[in-house]
Design an enzyme around this catalytic site. Structure first.
Site, short mmCIF file in Angstrom:
data_model
loop_
_atom_site.label_atom_id
_atom_site.label_comp_id
_atom_site.label_asym_id
_atom_site.label_seq_id
_atom_site.Cartn_x
_atom_site.Cartn_y
_atom_site.Cartn_z
N HIS A 160 11.96 -18.23 -75.29
CA HIS A 160 13.13 -18.93 -74.87
C HIS A 160 14.33 -17.86 -74.15
CE1 HIS A 160 16.71 -21.89 -75.18
NE2 HIS A 160 17.47 -21.00 -75.29
N TYR A 161 14.08 -16.70 -74.63
CA TYR A 161 15.09 -15.74 -74.07
C TYR A 161 14.55 -15.42 -72.61
CZ TYR A 161 16.56 -10.94 -73.14
OH TYR A 161 16.99 -9.54 -72.59
#
Length: 216
Positions: free
Chosen positions: A126-127
Site C-alpha cells: 500500500h505504501y
C-alpha cells in the site's frame, strides 16, 4: 540565494537536509512544519519556517518566494493505510500541484525502491502504491523534477559513496546522510534533470555518480 521549501522538515532526513542547506552559499532552507510548537527547532537554527499540513488543502502560503521544493516527508508505511494515503499520495500530489501553480523551478521527491513494483513487496504494497502514484503525478506535472527511489534508510554515518541506476539489481540500504546529500545535489539544475532513479550505498562518490547518471 534560492529559497528551498523542505516538506518533512521535522523528520530525520528533513532535519539533515536543513542543517546542510543552512550552511550553503546558494540555497536558503524554508522548513514546512505541521504544528506551531515545532517552530522553536528552526528558530534556534535561524531557519525560516512556514505552517502547513499535508492533510490540508491550501499550500499557497507555503510557496511564497520558494524557487525549488524537496519533498522528504513520508509515513514510513507503518502508520496505517489511511495515513499513508493522506500523506504519501494525496499530500504529495497537493504539494506538487501547489508547486506547479507557484511556478517553482524544480521539484525533488524522495521516493522508495519498489515503487515501480509494489506487488513484489506485500508488507509495503500500500505504501509503495502511494509512492508510485505521487511519483507518476510528478513525472506528468510538467515541472522539472528529480525522483530518488532510495533503499531502506539507515541512521548509520554517511559514507559519501553510493550506487545509482535507473533500476538497480537487488535491494540495499543507504544512510540518511547520503540521501540528504543526493536530494541537495539534485537542486543543481543540470544534474539528474527530469529523471527517476534508485539509490543505495555503494563505492562511487555521490557527485561523480550523479554526473555519470545525468549523462545517460
Amino acid at each position: 540565494m534560492e529559497k528551498i521549501l523542505i516538506v518533512g522538515a521535522t523528520g530525520s532526513t528533513g532535519k539533515r537536509i536543513i542543517e546542510i542547506l543552512n550552511n550553503s552559499q546558494s540555497f536558503e532552507p524554508v522548513a514546512m512544519i505541521r504544528k506551531e510548537e515545532q517552530k522553536t527547532i528552526f528558530e534556534d537554527m535561524e531557519v525560516e519556517w512556514v505552517l502547513a499540513d499535508l492533510e490540508q488543502e491550501d499550500f499557497s502560503g507555503a510557496m511564497k518566494g520558494v524557487k525549488k521544493v524537496i519533498f522528504a516527508a513520508g509515513s514510513g508505511g507503518d502508520t496505517g493505510e489511511e495515513k499513508t494515503t493522506e500523506v504519501d499520495e494525496k499530500g504529495a500530489i497537493k504539494i506538487i500541484d501547489a508547486a506547479k501553480k507557484a511556478k517553482v523551478k524544480k521539484f525533488i521527491m524522495l521516493s522508495a525502491m519498489g515503487a515501480d513494483e509494489p506487488s513484489s513487496h506485500p508488507k509495503l504494497e500500500h505504501y509503495l502504491k502511494a509512492k508510485a502514484a505521487a511519483d507518476k503525478h510528478l513525472e506528468e506535472s510538467g515541472l522539472n523534477y528529480t525522483i530518488i527511489r532510495a533503499g531502506r534508510l539507515s541512521d548509520d554515518m554517511g559514507t559519501g559513496k553510493v550506487e545509482l541506476a535507473h533500476k538497480l539489481e537487488g535491494a540495499g540500504e543507504i544512510p540518511r546522510d547520503d540521501v540528504a546529500f543526493l536530494l541537495i545535489m539534485s537542486l543543481a539544475d543540470p544534474l539528474v534533470q527530469n529523471m527517476t532513479f534508485e539509490a543505495i550505498e555503494g563505492e562511487e562518490p555521490i557527485k561523480s555518480a550523479m554526473i555519470e547518471l545525468s549523462r545517460e
